[in-house]
Structure formats: C-alpha cells, structure tokens
Design a protein around this motif. Structure first.
Motif, mmCIF file in Angstrom:
data_model
loop_
_atom_site.group_PDB
_atom_site.id
_atom_site.type_symbol
_atom_site.label_atom_id
_atom_site.label_comp_id
_atom_site.label_asym_id
_atom_site.label_seq_id
_atom_site.Cartn_x
_atom_site.Cartn_y
_atom_site.Cartn_z
ATOM 1 N N GLU A 276 0.818 -1.203 0.000
ATOM 2 C CA GLU A 276 0.000 0.000 0.000
ATOM 3 C C GLU A 276 0.859 1.264 0.000
ATOM 4 O O GLU A 276 1.922 1.308 0.617
ATOM 5 C CB GLU A 276 -0.907 0.045 1.236
ATOM 6 C CG GLU A 276 -2.184 -0.749 1.097
ATOM 7 C CD GLU A 276 -3.186 -0.369 2.177
ATOM 8 O OE1 GLU A 276 -4.381 -0.268 1.851
ATOM 9 O OE2 GLU A 276 -2.774 -0.189 3.338
ATOM 10 N N VAL A 278 -0.027 5.072 1.130
ATOM 11 C CA VAL A 278 -1.097 5.789 1.824
ATOM 12 C C VAL A 278 -0.660 7.228 2.086
ATOM 13 O O VAL A 278 0.443 7.466 2.587
ATOM 14 C CB VAL A 278 -1.472 5.100 3.150
ATOM 15 C CG1 VAL A 278 -2.604 5.855 3.844
ATOM 16 C CG2 VAL A 278 -1.873 3.647 2.904
ATOM 17 N N ALA A 445 -1.281 7.600 -4.390
ATOM 18 C CA ALA A 445 -1.931 7.151 -3.151
ATOM 19 C C ALA A 445 -3.036 6.131 -3.439
ATOM 20 O O ALA A 445 -3.933 6.382 -4.239
ATOM 21 C CB ALA A 445 -2.500 8.342 -2.396
ATOM 22 N N ASP A 446 -2.967 4.984 -2.756
ATOM 23 C CA ASP A 446 -4.064 4.019 -2.799
ATOM 24 C C ASP A 446 -5.200 4.467 -1.885
ATOM 25 O O ASP A 446 -6.373 4.255 -2.189
ATOM 26 C CB ASP A 446 -3.579 2.633 -2.341
ATOM 27 C CG ASP A 446 -2.481 2.090 -3.237
ATOM 28 O OD1 ASP A 446 -2.675 2.096 -4.465
ATOM 29 O OD2 ASP A 446 -1.433 1.668 -2.713
ATOM 30 N N ARG A 447 -4.822 5.080 -0.759
ATOM 31 C CA ARG A 447 -5.808 5.585 0.190
ATOM 32 C C ARG A 447 -5.333 6.920 0.740
ATOM 33 O O ARG A 447 -4.133 7.222 0.703
ATOM 34 C CB ARG A 447 -5.999 4.601 1.365
ATOM 35 C CG ARG A 447 -6.613 3.275 0.982
ATOM 36 C CD ARG A 447 -6.977 2.439 2.206
ATOM 37 N NE ARG A 447 -5.818 1.970 2.938
ATOM 38 C CZ ARG A 447 -5.623 2.152 4.241
ATOM 39 N NH1 ARG A 447 -6.494 2.854 4.958
ATOM 40 N NH2 ARG A 447 -4.550 1.653 4.831
ATOM 41 N N VAL A 448 -6.274 7.713 1.250
ATOM 42 C CA VAL A 448 -5.946 9.011 1.844
ATOM 43 C C VAL A 448 -6.545 9.078 3.243
ATOM 44 O O VAL A 448 -7.747 8.859 3.432
ATOM 45 C CB VAL A 448 -6.491 10.181 0.996
ATOM 46 C CG1 VAL A 448 -6.148 11.514 1.662
ATOM 47 C CG2 VAL A 448 -5.935 10.129 -0.421
ATOM 48 N N LEU A 449 -5.686 9.356 4.229
ATOM 49 C CA LEU A 449 -6.122 9.572 5.603
ATOM 50 C C LEU A 449 -5.968 11.048 5.940
ATOM 51 O O LEU A 449 -4.988 11.681 5.553
ATOM 52 C CB LEU A 449 -5.285 8.743 6.584
ATOM 53 C CG LEU A 449 -5.291 7.219 6.409
ATOM 54 C CD1 LEU A 449 -4.375 6.579 7.450
ATOM 55 C CD2 LEU A 449 -6.683 6.648 6.504
ATOM 56 N N GLU A 458 -10.437 8.175 7.088
ATOM 57 C CA GLU A 458 -10.191 7.860 5.687
ATOM 58 C C GLU A 458 -11.179 8.639 4.826
ATOM 59 O O GLU A 458 -12.377 8.692 5.137
ATOM 60 C CB GLU A 458 -10.315 6.375 5.422
ATOM 61 C CG GLU A 458 -9.921 5.999 3.991
ATOM 62 C CD GLU A 458 -9.604 4.519 3.816
ATOM 63 O OE1 GLU A 458 -9.524 4.088 2.639
ATOM 64 O OE2 GLU A 458 -9.422 3.805 4.814
ATOM 65 N N PRO A 460 -12.483 9.703 0.657
ATOM 66 C CA PRO A 460 -12.464 9.219 -0.724
ATOM 67 C C PRO A 460 -11.367 9.911 -1.530
ATOM 68 O O PRO A 460 -11.040 11.085 -1.288
ATOM 69 C CB PRO A 460 -13.859 9.585 -1.270
ATOM 70 C CG PRO A 460 -14.691 9.853 -0.062
ATOM 71 C CD PRO A 460 -13.770 10.336 0.995
ATOM 72 N N ARG A 461 -10.790 9.188 -2.470
ATOM 73 C CA ARG A 461 -9.837 9.791 -3.393
ATOM 74 C C ARG A 461 -10.542 10.845 -4.218
ATOM 75 O O ARG A 461 -11.658 10.663 -4.668
ATOM 76 C CB ARG A 461 -9.257 8.725 -4.335
ATOM 77 C CG ARG A 461 -8.247 7.797 -3.676
ATOM 78 C CD ARG A 461 -6.867 8.450 -3.633
ATOM 79 N NE ARG A 461 -6.508 8.965 -4.920
ATOM 80 C CZ ARG A 461 -5.865 8.263 -5.864
ATOM 81 N NH1 ARG A 461 -5.514 7.014 -5.634
ATOM 82 N NH2 ARG A 461 -5.585 8.806 -7.015
#
Length: 462
Positions: A276, A278, A445-449, A458, A460-461
C-alpha cells in the motif's frame, strides 16, 4: 531598485567549479513580482542570496560583475543599511529562528528596529489573524511543525514592512488553505513593493507574476516564461525478491500529547498493508509529523499501541524502529558525515546484492552532475531532500515513512520520486507519506487519511 549587469559567481571549494552567471542586463523595479523558476540544484537559492547581499558579504566564493540596489552594491556598509529594506525567507525556516519561544521570535525583528510597544502589539494582532498564529503562542519554537515555523518566520518579517521580499519556497510546508490565504495576502502587499519568489506552485503564483527568470542546470540566468512541462520518466526495474514480504501495521486507540492541556492524538486508529501507498493529510500543526514519530517507534504513545507484523513475527511500539525507514521533514537530520560519498556508503552497507547494481542509476536519475566529495550540507534544499530519500530507500526497510517527500522539487524530480515509490510498491513495502501536494496524492496514493482534531479519518480519493 535592482540593476544587474553581467556577473559570474563561482562557488568555493568545489572539485568541479560550479557557477551561476548572467550574461545580459536585468532590472527589477518597485511593484514587480518576479518568479524565479528552473530545475532543482540549478542555483535559484544562490541567486536570492546574491540579491540579498549574503553573497559576497558572507561567502568564500568569487562574485565578478555588478549587482546594484538603488544604485549601490549590496556588500559592506550597504549590507547593513539594507537589513530592514531587503528581507529573505530561507527555504528551511528553522535555520532563521533566534529565540526558544514563539512570541519572542515574532517580536525580535520589530524590537531590533525600535518599534514601539503599541506598534508591536498592533502587528502581532494583525498577523495572528492573518496566519492563524493564536495556537502557537506559548509554544517552544523547537516544537513547531515546519508549516507553523514557516508562518511564524514569514509573519515576523512582514511585520517590519520591508521594501523587498525574497521568498525561497515560501509555501513549501503550508497546507492548501494556508497556501491560498498566503497568496491572497501577497496579492495585496505586492503594490509598492518588489517581490521575488522561488516557488514550484507555478499555476497558483502565475496570476501574481509580471516577470519570470529562468535558472538552468548549468546556472545560466535568463529572462524566461512559464511552460507546461510534461516529463516522461523511464521506469526503474528493481529485482523482485524470491519470497514477497508480508507486512501489516495496525494502529489502535493511539493517544499522545506534548502538554497536559492539549492532546495531539486522541484514540487514533489505522491499518496499513503490504504494497500500500497511503497519503496522510491535515492542516499545519495537527500532528502529522508526530504521528510518524509514533509510527516509527521514535516516540512512545501515551495510550494505545502500534503493531507491526512481519513474516509471522509481531513487533510493538518502539520495537518497530529497526523495520522502519523514515524520511524526515528536515533532510539535514539525515546527515552525519563530511561528504555525500560517506553518507551513501552507510546506506549502501544495507543494500542486497541484487539492488547494489542500481545505485549508480538512481544517483544519475536524482542528481545532475553530482560531486560525491562535496558536503551534503552544501546541496540545495531540493537536492538534500532527494539524497535523504535515496539514503532511506537504500536501507531496505519494510515500512517507509516520507514526511513531505516532494518539497523543493521541480516537476522532473517529482516524476522520478513517483516512479521510485511505484516500483517499491511492487516489492510489497508499506509506504506512507505526508503531503499537501494534490498531484502527488492523485498519482500514487491508494488511500488518503486525514488527521483532524487528533483522529484519523479515511476520505475518498479526489
């Protein structure tokens, strides 16, 4: 204001004589807002030091030619006369701090120029609102985030009303909201002043600019113009390990505070899995860098725990540290030796045989004509950042934390960093990065915190 005739500045103590030079005449006048653009390491910050008079006043290099401000040279008695007229924000704002306390730091410049108490109080109130400084009063300057430090130094400079502002990446560490507010403020104050700005947020500063100066890789200074660069960067091919590494990190109910009256993290939770990438976002001062120090085991949580599971073994809190590579926000925190060569040798010791053959390729990608015998502290801030990334990657850790990996980078360098992170993703590493760079987040980025009010959410992109 400025009249620059052809000049050459030659750096001292280099095995390869690096120069920056101008072979035409440039004039910068009151009401101009000038952008200095060009590749990282070309000499943009050095050019600002010449415009301030730091070069040649405090330089062992050689400046030949004529650089005049209001008809006079910038060195000698004129350097002292211009202290209040020409102010220079360094790329690393921590290098300009004088006092251990934030309020004393803000007031220092005004005290130095004999402002009255009433004037200082008035300026403090104005900039407290403008830069949202209320939350940092009473703090130690050593506890500030880079973004908070940048706002504090900027505010203390602007408070004394300079004629010329030399700004070296003034928004590099500011969150998007603070950056937008700062550019709006520049739009107001640029009337009846000269602003000269080095900034990679080209699209955002474009409406303010009426002159563009380009400094190329060889240090050649010329009148320029904005362009849209679309760099194509070749992929890096890292040999794949025989057995893919399985790594998982779990953050459970994490709480931490530096002071009893303010809990920086409040029962924060997150998970990270092999492969990942992130992104962690948040406003300046929310605790993003502190979260990374906890995640790496440098700091111990007040409550909660961090678990790293790797190949069937579990490591908790500070026992995680040997498995983490941490690219600090201040790249100079990585440097201990006299030369770049010595710094890299320490990292090369950890390289597997499969990856050793790639070190020269990565160096040539990340640097233009680098002199390995040079001190790492003499690199540009952008070059220091790229060196710190390579030093960390060469350690071959399972979890890599990047705190603002692309600050001070031109577009080509950003693309090289993106390619490297994507390739490391294929090896199953966990990579987590703090950034205010929308482009970087969109690309990798696979995910955004988002860290807000002590908790991780978390989102949404985009």
């Amino acid at each position: 204001m400025y009249k620059l005739s052809p000049f050459t500045y030659t750096f001292a103590g280099r095995s390869k004589a690096k120069k920056i030079f101008l072979d035409s005449t440039l004039i910068f006048e009151r009401n101009d807002t000038v952008a200095i653009i060009g590749p990282s390491g070309g000499g943009k910050s050095t050019f600002l030091k010449i415009l301030k008079g730091i070069i040649p006043e405090y330089s062992s290099g050689k400046l030949e030619g004529e650089v005049l401000f209001n008809g006079h040279p910038l060195s000698g008695v004129y350097f002292q006369e211009n202290l209040q007229k020409i102010l220079y924000l360094f790329q690393n704002p921590f290098s300009q701090l004088i006092y251990p306390g934030t309020e004393e730091e803000f007031l220092f410049s005004m005290e130095n120029f004999n402002f009255t108490r009433e004037q200082m109080d008035r300026e403090k109130e104005k900039f407290e609102k403008l830069f949202n400084l209320k939350n940092i009063w009473g703090k130690k300057t050593s506890e500030l985030s880079n973004g908070e430090c940048q706002k504090l130094v900027l505010a203390s400079m602007l408070a004394i009303g300079p004629d010329v502002l030399l700004l070296d990446e003034p928004t590099a560490f500011l969150d998007p909201t603070a950056r937008k507010e700062f550019y709006q403020y520049l739009d107001v104050i640029r009337k009846d002043r000269l602003l000269i700005i080095v900034d990679h947020h080209v699209d955002e500063i474009r409406p303010l600019i009426n002159k563009v100066i380009f400094v190329d890789h060889d240090g050649h200074i010329t009148p320029g113009f904005f362009t849209k660069n679309n760099f194509v960067v070749e992929d890096i091919s890292l040999p794949k390990p025989k057995t893919a590494e399985e790594v998982n990190v779990t953050v459970s109910d994490l709480s931490f505070s530096y002071h009893k009256d303010r809990e920086l993290l409040k029962e924060a939770n997150a998970t990270f899995k092999s492969g990942e990438v992130v992104a962690v976002r948040g406003r300046n001062g929310e605790g993003k860098s502190t979260f990374f120090k906890l995640l790496s085991g440098i700091l111990k949580p007040k409550k909660g725990q961090i678990l790293l599971e790797k190949n069937g073994k579990t490591y908790k809190n500070d026992k995680i540290f040997p498995h983490v590579g941490f690219v600090f926000q201040n790249p100079e925190a990585h440097f201990f030796f006299d030369t770049i060569e010595e710094e890299l040798k320490q990292s090369f010791r950890f390289l597997s045989k499969e990856h050793t053959v790639l070190k020269d390729d990565l160096l040539s990608r990340f640097f233009h004509d680098i002199d390995l015998k040079k001190s790492p502290f003499l690199l540009s801030e952008g070059e220091k950042r790229r060196l710190s990334i390579l030093m960390t990657v060469f350690l071959e850790k399972s979890l890599i934390l990047y705190d603002e990996p692309t600050f001070g980078q031109d577009q080509k360098s950003i693309e090289e960093i993106i390619v490297l992170i994507r390739e490391l993703k294929k090896l199953g590493l966990i990579q987590v990065f703090i950034s205010h760079d929308d482009y970087l987040i969109e690309k990798i980025a696979d995910r955004v915190l988002v860290l807000e009010a002590g908790r991780l959410y978390e989102v949404p992109r985009a």
